[in-house]
Design a protein around this motif. Structure first.
Motif, short mmCIF file in Angstrom:
data_model
loop_
_atom_site.label_atom_id
_atom_site.label_comp_id
_atom_site.label_asym_id
_atom_site.label_seq_id
_atom_site.Cartn_x
_atom_site.Cartn_y
_atom_site.Cartn_z
N LEU A 15 44.41 39.80 49.88
CA LEU A 15 44.04 38.54 49.23
C LEU A 15 44.77 38.42 47.90
O LEU A 15 44.93 39.41 47.18
N ARG A 16 45.16 37.21 47.57
CA ARG A 16 45.78 36.99 46.27
C ARG A 16 44.67 36.78 45.25
O ARG A 16 43.81 35.94 45.41
N ALA A 17 44.68 37.60 44.22
CA ALA A 17 43.69 37.52 43.15
C ALA A 17 44.43 37.33 41.83
O ALA A 17 45.66 37.36 41.80
N ARG A 18 43.68 37.16 40.78
CA ARG A 18 44.27 37.00 39.45
C ARG A 18 43.50 37.84 38.44
O ARG A 18 42.31 38.08 38.59
N LEU A 19 44.21 38.26 37.44
CA LEU A 19 43.54 38.86 36.30
C LEU A 19 43.11 37.73 35.38
O LEU A 19 43.76 36.68 35.31
N ALA A 20 42.00 37.92 34.71
CA ALA A 20 41.47 36.92 33.78
C ALA A 20 41.00 37.66 32.53
O ALA A 20 41.03 38.88 32.46
N ARG A 21 40.52 36.92 31.56
CA ARG A 21 39.94 37.52 30.36
C ARG A 21 38.47 37.80 30.62
O ARG A 21 37.78 37.01 31.25
N SER A 22 38.00 38.90 30.10
CA SER A 22 36.60 39.29 30.26
C SER A 22 35.79 38.74 29.10
O SER A 22 35.82 39.28 28.00
N GLY A 23 35.08 37.65 29.35
CA GLY A 23 34.24 37.05 28.31
C GLY A 23 35.05 36.67 27.09
O GLY A 23 36.13 36.10 27.19
N GLY A 24 34.52 37.01 25.91
CA GLY A 24 35.20 36.69 24.67
C GLY A 24 36.23 37.72 24.26
O GLY A 24 36.88 37.57 23.24
N CYS A 29 40.17 41.36 33.27
CA CYS A 29 39.23 41.66 34.33
C CYS A 29 39.83 41.08 35.61
O CYS A 29 40.81 40.35 35.57
N LEU A 30 39.25 41.41 36.74
CA LEU A 30 39.76 40.97 38.03
C LEU A 30 38.93 39.81 38.56
O LEU A 30 37.72 39.95 38.76
N ARG A 31 39.55 38.66 38.75
CA ARG A 31 38.89 37.49 39.32
C ARG A 31 38.97 37.64 40.84
O ARG A 31 40.05 37.74 41.40
N ILE A 32 37.81 37.70 41.50
CA ILE A 32 37.73 37.92 42.95
C ILE A 32 37.92 36.59 43.68
O ILE A 32 37.22 35.61 43.38
N PRO A 33 38.82 36.54 44.65
CA PRO A 33 39.00 35.29 45.40
C PRO A 33 37.77 34.96 46.25
O PRO A 33 37.04 35.85 46.68
N VAL A 66 35.33 41.41 38.54
CA VAL A 66 35.11 42.82 38.24
C VAL A 66 35.61 43.02 36.82
O VAL A 66 36.77 42.76 36.52
N ARG A 67 34.71 43.46 35.94
CA ARG A 67 35.07 43.63 34.52
C ARG A 67 35.68 44.99 34.23
O ARG A 67 36.36 45.16 33.22
#
Length: 150
Positions: A15-24, A29-33, A66-67
């Motif tokens: 699955l294609r996922a993306r990294l994102a920022r964890s809160g502030g 963190c890992l954004r789950i598709p 997933v943080r």
């Protein structure tokens, strides 16, 4: 007994996922598709560069994520109990992102090796080989959790 399974095997759903920022924080963190077979509260094994780590799936207003990924369940729970700010041990997901020069917004491949239990994370285009281990016995897991809660 464990088997080995490559990320490009027919039994592995990538699955294609993306990294994102964890809160502030500025930590990735890992954004789950959405198509992943996961729900908030699930505890999974996440393979990073051949090492199985423990991770908990959480959610925010955007979806599942997933943080962090930790060496064992105790460290994962300590970090989760402190909203990721505790000294629960090194966050291996953050280390992995830095080692692979991945930042929030970057694409990653999330391999469903054993949906609901074992996942692998890799840089798109890279190939990985996973050691597939047997899921823990539910009865023993329940006993361990009851000891943890006391």
């Amino acid at each position: 007994m464990s088997d080995r399974l490559a990320s490009d095997a027919a039994d592995v759903n990538s699955l294609r996922a993306r990294l994102a920022r964890s809160g502030g924080t500025r930590l990735p963190c890992l954004r789950i598709p959405e198509e992943a077979a996961l729900s908030a509260g699930d505890e999974v094994r996440l393979v990073l560069d051949g090492h199985q780590r423990h991770a908990e799936v959480t959610s925010d207003s955007t979806g599942l994520l997933v943080r962090g990924a930790y060496d064992d369940r105790r460290r994962m729970r300590e970090a989760t109990d402190a909203d990721g700010a505790g000294d629960g041990g090194a966050n291996r997901l953050v280390e992995w992102a830095r080692e692979h020069d991945r930042e929030p917004g970057d694409a990653v491949d999330l391999d469903e090796v054993d949906p609901g239990y074992l996942y692998g994370l890799r840089v798109p285009g890279d190939r990985a080989v996973y050691t597939v281990t047997k899921r823990p016995d539910e009865g023993l897991r329940d006993i361990a959790e009851s000891l943890y809660d006391t």
